[in-house]
Design an enzyme around this catalytic site. Structure first.
Site, short mmCIF file in Angstrom:
data_model
loop_
_atom_site.label_atom_id
_atom_site.label_comp_id
_atom_site.label_asym_id
_atom_site.label_seq_id
_atom_site.Cartn_x
_atom_site.Cartn_y
_atom_site.Cartn_z
N CYS A 58 -2.19 -3.34 3.10
CA CYS A 58 -3.26 -4.28 2.80
C CYS A 58 -2.81 -5.65 3.30
O CYS A 58 -1.63 -5.99 3.24
CB CYS A 58 -3.51 -4.35 1.30
SG CYS A 58 -4.11 -2.80 0.61
N HIS A 97 4.65 13.93 6.21
CA HIS A 97 4.54 15.38 5.99
C HIS A 97 5.22 16.08 7.16
O HIS A 97 4.97 15.72 8.32
CB HIS A 97 3.09 15.83 5.92
CG HIS A 97 2.26 15.10 4.92
ND1 HIS A 97 2.32 15.37 3.57
CD2 HIS A 97 1.36 14.11 5.07
CE1 HIS A 97 1.48 14.57 2.94
NE2 HIS A 97 0.89 13.80 3.82
N SER A 129 0.84 -1.21 0.00
CA SER A 129 0.00 0.00 0.00
C SER A 129 0.87 1.25 0.00
O SER A 129 1.43 1.58 -1.02
CB SER A 129 -1.04 0.04 1.12
OG SER A 129 -2.04 0.99 0.77
#
Length: 127
Positions: free
Chosen positions: A88, A73, A68
């Site tokens: 996943c 950030h 995935s």
């Protein structure tokens, strides 16, 4: 579609400022930690935002995983970071690897505070 989505909001990161402002350095560290955790990087992208009146611009580092994704950030002006790790679990449970990756990223940023969340995704609703 079953999977584990881990997030963390970090405050008071005591790491070197470069981890919050140097997209290439952060991206390389993310890819290395992905590999160490046993997950598979398939693509990557880093971006540095322009400086502001408050200080140097932050960065976003994204690693697309076969399982995935990882996304980081940074906000250097407040020494804050948001982390997002989603795996996943189709065919194989990657949850332990996701937890290992999150732990390695927390160690990198050395936060004073870390608000962590875990969401099991894709489970069938109760009948």
């Amino acid at each position: 579609m079953n999977g584990l989505h881990l997030t963390a909001d970090l405050r008071g990161c005591r790491c070197e400022l470069a981890w919050l402002t140097d997209a290439d350095r952060l991206l390389a560290a993310c890819v290395q930690r992905v590999q160490t955790s046993g997950l598979q990087a398939v693509a990557q992208l880093g971006h540095r935002f322009p400086d502001t009146l408050q200080g140097p611009g932050g960065v976003t580092a994204t690693v697309l995983l076969a399982e995935s994704h990882l996304c980081v950030h940074t906000w250097p002006e407040s020494r804050s970071v948001s982390l997002d790790v989603y795996v996943c679990n189709f065919g194989t449970d990657h949850s332990a690897r996701a937890e290992q990756l999150m732990t390695a990223l927390l160690a990198l940023f050395e936060p004073d505070e870390a608000l962590r969340r875990a969401v099991e995704r894709g489970a069938a609703p109760p009948a």
